[in-house]
Design a protein around this motif. Structure first.
Motif, PDB file in Angstrom:
ATOM      1  N   MET A  10       0.678  -1.325  -0.053  1.00  0.00           N
ATOM      2  CA  MET A  10      -0.181  -0.163  -0.102  1.00  0.00           C
ATOM      3  C   MET A  10       0.914   1.305   0.024  1.00  0.00           C
ATOM      4  N   THR A  11       2.103   1.266   0.745  1.00  0.00           N
ATOM      5  CA  THR A  11       2.913   2.480   0.606  1.00  0.00           C
ATOM      6  C   THR A  11       3.302   2.754  -0.565  1.00  0.00           C
ATOM      7  N   LEU A  14       0.645   4.139  -2.721  1.00  0.00           N
ATOM      8  CA  LEU A  14       0.277   5.485  -2.595  1.00  0.00           C
ATOM      9  C   LEU A  14       1.459   6.551  -3.031  1.00  0.00           C
ATOM     10  N   ARG A  36      -0.462  11.285   5.923  1.00  0.00           N
ATOM     11  CA  ARG A  36      -0.273  10.650   4.739  1.00  0.00           C
ATOM     12  C   ARG A  36       1.034  10.156   4.708  1.00  0.00           C
ATOM     13  N   TYR A  40       2.193   2.224   8.157  1.00  0.00           N
ATOM     14  CA  TYR A  40       0.953   1.424   8.633  1.00  0.00           C
ATOM     15  C   TYR A  40       1.097   1.179  10.295  1.00  0.00           C
ATOM     16  N   ARG A  66      -6.435   4.309   3.019  1.00  0.00           N
ATOM     17  CA  ARG A  66      -5.620   3.559   2.659  1.00  0.00           C
ATOM     18  C   ARG A  66      -6.060   2.388   2.233  1.00  0.00           C
ATOM     19  N   THR A  69      -7.885   2.669  -0.958  1.00  0.00           N
ATOM     20  CA  THR A  69      -6.955   2.913  -2.275  1.00  0.00           C
ATOM     21  C   THR A  69      -6.466   1.597  -2.489  1.00  0.00           C
TER      22      THR A  69
END
Length: 250
Positions: A10-11, A14, A36, A40, A66, A69
């Motif tokens: 996810m990082t 993003l 932002r 996590y 998140r 996303t």
């Protein structure tokens, strides 16, 4: 995929820019904290330990932003044939998910203030059609007159966020999910986004949810998640911890 693997992926998603992301729903109010850049693990630890209510609400909003996303990225990747969870089970019935786009355009609700320990607890039970099942009567699970196997999706919302989720599939073991332990498999939507509060017959009494949860083995599962330190703090986990006592023993 573990939560750590999901957090890393996810990082990376993003970091690639807004092309993969989703905006905050139109009804959301700006948060006081810009999280932002937080990892996590930082969000998780703050939710589990902080007593700062404004910060807690910002952490919850950022975590679920998140998740939205992440799920959007997986859906796009799957559509391009890139895998990314091609066989993922639905996190909520389609009728719930379809409310998101419509409700995001309606500024129908305002935040009711920061949630405290006495957040409103809401419980829901709605049917869903079991896809891929053979047609024909199914004991206790067939839609009336339709002959199509039907399951039940039950949800416990602690304030605006889902705390526990239960899926009952005909002829299969119940699917038990707890916030913190099973985030990537649960519905990531705010209660206000789902439309459940306006859906006739969807809301049920706490007693009815708890009876079904316990009969499905939920009490033992929740207790295990709490004592393992994997469950996010909710009203349900607070009851478990109260019964367990300071030492965590039964």
């Amino acid at each position: 995929m573990s939560m750590e693997e999901m957090a890393k992926e996810m990082t990376e998603i993003l970091a690639r820019g807004s092309g993969y992301g989703l905006p905050h729903p139109a009804g959301d109010q700006p948060q006081k904290h810009d999280l932002r850049s937080w990892k996590y693990a930082e969000l998780r630890d703050t939710i589990n330990t902080s007593c700062d209510l404004p910060l807690l609400e910002s952490c919850r909003s950022e975590l679920h932003r998140r998740l939205r996303t992440f799920h959007a990225w997986r859906a796009r990747n799957r559509a391009r044939g890139g895998g990314g969870g091609a066989h993922d089970p639905p996190r909520a019935p389609q009728s719930v998910m379809e409310n998101v786009e419509r409700l995001s355009r309606l500024r129908h609700h305002q935040e009711q203030g920061l949630e405290s320990m006495n957040r409103v607890q809401s419980y829901f039970r709605i049917p869903f059609v079991v896809k891929g099942s053979a047609r024909g009567p199914s004991s206790g699970g067939a839609a009336q007159g339709g002959g199509t196997p039907r399951g039940w999706w039950l949800a416990h919302y602690d304030g605006s966020w889902l705390a526990r989720q239960l899926e009952l599939h005909p002829g299969k073991q119940p699917v038990l999910l707890v916030a913190g332990q099973d985030d990537e498999r649960m519905c990531e939507l705010r209660l206000e986004e789902t439309g459940l509060l306006r859906r006739r017959g969807a809301q049920i009494l706490a007693r009815r949810f708890e009876e079904t949860w316990e009969l499905s083995g939920g009490a033992a599962y929740l207790r295990w998640a709490v004592l393992a330190g994997r469950a996010r703090p909710t009203a349900a986990t607070a009851r478990v911890q109260l019964l367990a006592g300071p030492s965590g023993a039964p």
